[in-house]
Enzyme design. Structure first.
Site, PDB file in Angstrom:
ATOM      1  N   CYS A  95       0.843  -1.204   0.000  1.00 45.45           N
ATOM      2  CA  CYS A  95       0.000   0.000   0.000  1.00 45.45           C
ATOM      3  C   CYS A  95       0.878   1.255   0.000  1.00 45.45           C
ATOM      4  CB  CYS A  95      -0.970  -0.059   1.169  1.00 45.45           C
ATOM      5  SG  CYS A  95      -2.404   1.017   0.946  1.00 45.45           S
ATOM      6  N   GLU A 153      -1.142  -8.837   4.948  1.00 45.65           N
ATOM      7  CA  GLU A 153      -0.995  -8.919   6.418  1.00 45.65           C
ATOM      8  C   GLU A 153      -2.338  -8.796   7.127  1.00 45.65           C
ATOM      9  OE1 GLU A 153      -0.409  -6.354   4.606  1.00 45.65           O
ATOM     10  OE2 GLU A 153      -0.726  -4.462   5.659  1.00 45.65           O
ATOM     11  N   HIS A 160      -3.453  -5.772   0.991  1.00 47.21           N
ATOM     12  CA  HIS A 160      -2.846  -6.021   2.302  1.00 47.21           C
ATOM     13  C   HIS A 160      -2.865  -7.504   2.679  1.00 47.21           C
ATOM     14  CE1 HIS A 160      -2.444  -1.827   3.686  1.00 47.21           C
ATOM     15  NE2 HIS A 160      -3.521  -1.601   2.975  1.00 47.21           N
TER      16      HIS A 160
END
Lengths: 80, 229
Positions: free
Chosen positions: B86, B205, B203
């Site tokens: 990002c 994560e 993302h």
């Protein structure tokens, strides 16, 4: 020396914000607007008083930080 | 696998990055502040998401010129693995570790949703636990994710297998209508020439725990652990 730096999107790079402004102007009945391109203007006041040196300093600033030359052009206006 | 996470003023996804790296590798990453000029000796450097320097000037522009990014660039040249997610992807393009630029989303809206992504290249140190063509779901949360590069650069990226991920639908169909943000050729993530730097808008994560709504992101972290341990 004071200067203005104009940063604009390169030709061929889509400008969605410009397009949105163009549509909004149309919605406000401003006819005849063919295209809107949005950019930014940065004012600088630098210590250098020699025009040629000032311009080359600001060019270096544009290349390194002020503009992203992948998508943007810049133009420098020295005001004196 | 030893890792480090870079922190800028305005970074806000560092804890998610730390959790994912720790879950996959079993060891906590070291945090490195943006003013540092030297990095710890690690196998992987992660640049997490957020709004470094308030996105002033351009997303990632200020962070890209910070002292720590000069050190990150040196590490990238030395072959250390770097992943930017990002805002981290935006920063990597601003430092020219990756080509192109991330512009305002074509429809001008901030997007926050789970996105379907097609793994285009599964033969990288970041994606080896996936299959080529596999569809994974990671969240996206960005305003400036519209990937732009000139057509020559895009052709080179495609020709060299450097497009890692593309926006698609649940069946893996890549089409204009599955393009979330106007990115050229639906590109969601790319690699550098040597294959040791990956930048991506989604993302992974935030897709590592069933409570996130899915665990598709684990594969990316376990790929890195396998390749780099």
């Amino acid at each position: 020396m004071k200067a203005k730096v104009y940063i604009t999107l390169k030709n061929g790079v889509l400008d969605p914000q410009g397009k949105a402004i163009e549509h909004a102007l149309g919605a406000l009945d401003f006819g005849g607007v063919n295209e809107v391109r949005q950019g930014k203007m940065i004012e600088l006041d630098i210590a250098e008083s020699d025009e040629a040196k000032a311009k080359s300093q600001i060019e270096a600033m544009c290349e390194k930080l002020l503009a992203n030359t992948v998508i943007e052009n810049y133009a420098i206006e020295l005001i004196g | 696998m030893k890792s480090a996470v870079i922190l800028f003023p305005g970074t806000n996804r560092e804890n998610d990055a730390i959790a994912a790296l720790e879950q996959a590798s079993g060891s906590k990453p070291q945090l490195v502040w943006h003013g540092e000029t030297e990095l710890p000796k690690v196998d992987l450097i992660m640049i997490p998401g957020g709004f470094s320097y308030g996105d002033y000037l351009r997303s990632g522009a200020m962070a890209g010129k910070s002292p720590v990014m000069r050190a990150v660039a040196d590490q990238a040249k030395a072959g250390v693995s770097i992943i930017g997610v990002c805002n981290g992807f935006q920063i990597l393009t601003e430092t020219h570790l990756l080509p192109g630029a991330l512009m305002r989303n074509a429809h001008l809206k901030f997007i926050c949703k789970r996105a379907a992504l097609k793994i285009e290249n599964a033969e990288t140190r970041f994606t080896s636990k996936y299959d080529a063509g596999q569809v994974v779901k990671y969240p996206v949360a960005h305003h400036d994710g519209n990937y732009f590069a000139d057509s020559e650069t895009l052709d080179r990226l495609e020709g060299e297998g450097r497009v890692a991920l593309r926006y698609c639908d649940d069946d893996g169909v890549v089409a204009p209508e599955t393009n979330l943000n106007g990115s050229q050729r639906n590109i969601a993530g790319i690699l550098n020439e040597k294959g040791n730097v990956l930048g991506m808008m989604p993302h992974p994560e935030n897709a590592i725990d069933p409570l996130h709504g899915g665990i598709d992101g684990r594969g990316l972290f376990s790929s890195m652990v396998e390749a780099l341990s």
